[in-house]
Design a protein around this motif. Structure first.
Motif, PDB file in Angstrom:
ATOM      1  N   ARG A 153       0.850  -1.190   0.000  1.00  0.00           N
ATOM      2  CA  ARG A 153       0.000   0.000   0.000  1.00  0.00           C
ATOM      3  C   ARG A 153       0.885   1.240   0.000  1.00  0.00           C
ATOM      4  O   ARG A 153       1.737   1.408   0.864  1.00  0.00           O
ATOM      5  CB  ARG A 153      -0.932  -0.004   1.212  1.00  0.00           C
ATOM      6  N   ILE A 154       0.682   2.085  -1.000  1.00  0.00           N
ATOM      7  CA  ILE A 154       1.385   3.363  -1.103  1.00  0.00           C
ATOM      8  C   ILE A 154       0.362   4.456  -0.836  1.00  0.00           C
ATOM      9  O   ILE A 154      -0.642   4.564  -1.557  1.00  0.00           O
ATOM     10  CB  ILE A 154       2.014   3.545  -2.493  1.00  0.00           C
ATOM     11  N   ALA A 162       1.439  -9.346   6.261  1.00  0.00           N
ATOM     12  CA  ALA A 162       2.384  -9.536   5.150  1.00  0.00           C
ATOM     13  C   ALA A 162       2.308  -8.391   4.143  1.00  0.00           C
ATOM     14  O   ALA A 162       2.525  -8.584   2.947  1.00  0.00           O
ATOM     15  CB  ALA A 162       2.149 -10.875   4.449  1.00  0.00           C
ATOM     16  N   ALA A 163       2.005  -7.174   4.647  1.00  0.00           N
ATOM     17  CA  ALA A 163       1.855  -6.014   3.769  1.00  0.00           C
ATOM     18  C   ALA A 163       3.028  -5.052   3.938  1.00  0.00           C
ATOM     19  O   ALA A 163       3.456  -4.771   5.061  1.00  0.00           O
ATOM     20  CB  ALA A 163       0.550  -5.289   4.065  1.00  0.00           C
ATOM     21  N   ALA A 164       3.537  -4.556   2.811  1.00  0.00           N
ATOM     22  CA  ALA A 164       4.546  -3.500   2.801  1.00  0.00           C
ATOM     23  C   ALA A 164       3.835  -2.163   2.673  1.00  0.00           C
ATOM     24  O   ALA A 164       2.919  -2.007   1.847  1.00  0.00           O
ATOM     25  CB  ALA A 164       5.513  -3.698   1.635  1.00  0.00           C
ATOM     26  N   LEU A 165       4.250  -1.184   3.477  1.00  0.00           N
ATOM     27  CA  LEU A 165       3.569   0.104   3.536  1.00  0.00           C
ATOM     28  C   LEU A 165       4.548   1.225   3.211  1.00  0.00           C
ATOM     29  O   LEU A 165       5.709   1.184   3.640  1.00  0.00           O
ATOM     30  CB  LEU A 165       2.989   0.332   4.933  1.00  0.00           C
ATOM     31  N   GLN A 166       4.082   2.233   2.487  1.00  0.00           N
ATOM     32  CA  GLN A 166       4.951   3.358   2.138  1.00  0.00           C
ATOM     33  C   GLN A 166       4.127   4.626   2.030  1.00  0.00           C
ATOM     34  O   GLN A 166       2.999   4.608   1.534  1.00  0.00           O
ATOM     35  CB  GLN A 166       5.668   3.097   0.816  1.00  0.00           C
ATOM     36  N   THR A 167       4.696   5.738   2.509  1.00  0.00           N
ATOM     37  CA  THR A 167       4.048   7.028   2.369  1.00  0.00           C
ATOM     38  C   THR A 167       5.086   8.092   2.063  1.00  0.00           C
ATOM     39  O   THR A 167       6.254   7.971   2.455  1.00  0.00           O
ATOM     40  CB  THR A 167       3.257   7.408   3.631  1.00  0.00           C
TER      41      THR A 167
END
Length: 395
Positions: A81-82, A196-201
């Motif tokens: 999720r970005i 198991a989620a990669a997160l970025q903001t």
């Protein structure tokens, strides 16, 4: 004087992978500056974490290294999720029809697996000493080790990092520009499963904050922060940094992970954009950070290096019977094979870095519109996920 087909200079991940791949291609290889990987941490996970794409995983499988990484040290990424400007772009492995979007692995675990594979590869001669000097000769390179011993190779491969001596010895120029940011890293334990989620903001000050899932209920922070903020973050204790990161969880749409508890020390390294003028010269090929360094927001630094390895091994393995290993036209085929992906990622990361800079806050509504529009286009998301896998650029 010892002689081999190829001398790989640089004993890190890319250098060790290159030595294995070139030996599998039928070449005799000296791996210079190859030390043993650090022992596995007794508690928690190491600071340096990589997100390996499908192409990199397949390369490591072919090198007989992937299966040597303990399964409990690997986390498959099932979602990403970005988030920026109140909008979000989501990727899901199931929706994309893939096993995983990426695999999160410690740098040390990858290196230990490569070390084990090297022990059984007869085509590689490990030379623990670093190379002190290299001189071009008519039929290759003469390399002088720090002990004074010499070895000769038809081809010298530079896998010696962003301050590459091989690049300097071969006279290849370099374009380099600091981002004015520092990557601050630390591992944390979450209160709830990360899914198991990669997160970025993208932060308002132009930085990038990412949380990568680790096995169990841990995450790895990579905060690409402007220098003033980075210096402040580096002075914090791991516990104090955990509280600072918690303040960003709403921006990541991940409030459920709080509270975060520190699970390791704080580390950092400066960020630069670098690209060698060429990845090939007569008798020389550059790999990994010696050839290119991009912003970590794309998570592709090591992937680019491993795909350099794959491309070079393929080009050398398919050379004609009369083609010399160091012949420039042969090595230019390697350069052409890598040009598209490297340039595309450089432009993408540089473009995003500029697009989300503090001076362009007025663009926030348009940026959010673009992110939402992309999220609603399954075919575009599938293409983006396929390109990120590395497979499309190697086929």
């Amino acid at each position: 004087m010892l002689g081999d087909d190829v001398a790989v200079v640089g004993g890190g991940l890319v250098g060790k992978a290159a030595a294995l791949a070139l030996a599998q291609a039928g070449l005799r290889v000296s791996l210079c500056g190859a030390g043993a990987a650090p022992a596995q941490a007794t508690q928690g996970f190491a600071q340096r974490i990589y997100a390996l794409n499908a192409a990199s995983r397949e390369l490591l499988q072919g090198l007989r290294a992937w299966d040597q990484i303990p399964g409990e040290r690997v986390q498959a990424v099932q979602g990403m999720r970005i988030v920026a400007d109140g909008a979000a772009l989501r990727f899901d492995a199931y929706a994309q029809g893939v096993e995983a979007l990426a695999w999160i692995v410690e740098s040390d675990a990858i290196e230990r697996a490569l070390d084990l594979a090297l022990r059984f590869e007869r085509g590689v001669r490990a030379v623990p000493e670093a190379v002190a000097q290299a001189r071009r000769e008519q039929d290759g390179w003469e390399l002088e080790l720090r002990s004074g011993a010499r070895l000769h190779a038809a081809l010298m491969v530079g896998a010696d990092g962003r301050s590459s001596q091989v690049r300097e010895w071969s006279g290849i120029g370099l374009r380099s520009r600091p981002y004015g940011q520092t990557a601050v890293v630390c591992n944390f334990t979450c209160e709830a499963p990360h899914g198991a989620a990669a997160l970025q903001t993208f932060t308002a000050d132009g930085g990038v904050l990412a949380l990568l899932p680790l096995p169990g209920q841990q995450v790895s922070l990579v905060w690409s922060a402007p220098e003033i903020l980075a210096e402040e973050l580096r002075q914090l204790s791991p516990g104090e940094l955990a509280l600072r990161v918690q303040q960003q969880l709403d921006a990541l749409q991940a409030r459920h992970l709080a509270p975060l508890r520190a699970a390791g020390a704080v580390g950092s390294w400066p960020l630069v954009l670098q690209r060698a003028d060429s990845v090939a010269a007569e008798g020389v090929a550059l790999l990994g950070d010696a050839a290119h360094v991009v912003h970590p927001m794309a998570g592709h630094g090591l992937n680019l290096g491993l795909q350099d390895v794959q491309a070079l091994a393929a080009v050398l393995g398919r050379r004609g019977a009369g083609e010399a290993l160091g012949h420039l036209p042969l090595l230019q085929r390697y350069a052409r094979a890598r040009a598209e992906q490297v340039l595309a990622l450089e432009l993408a990361t540089e473009g995003l870095h500029r697009l989300y800079s503090p001076g362009l806050r007025w663009l926030a509504p348009l940026r959010a519109l673009g992110l939402r529009a992309t999220d609603r286009l399954p075919l575009l998301k599938t293409w983006l996920a396929g390109y990120a896998s590395g497979r499309s650029v190697l086929s």
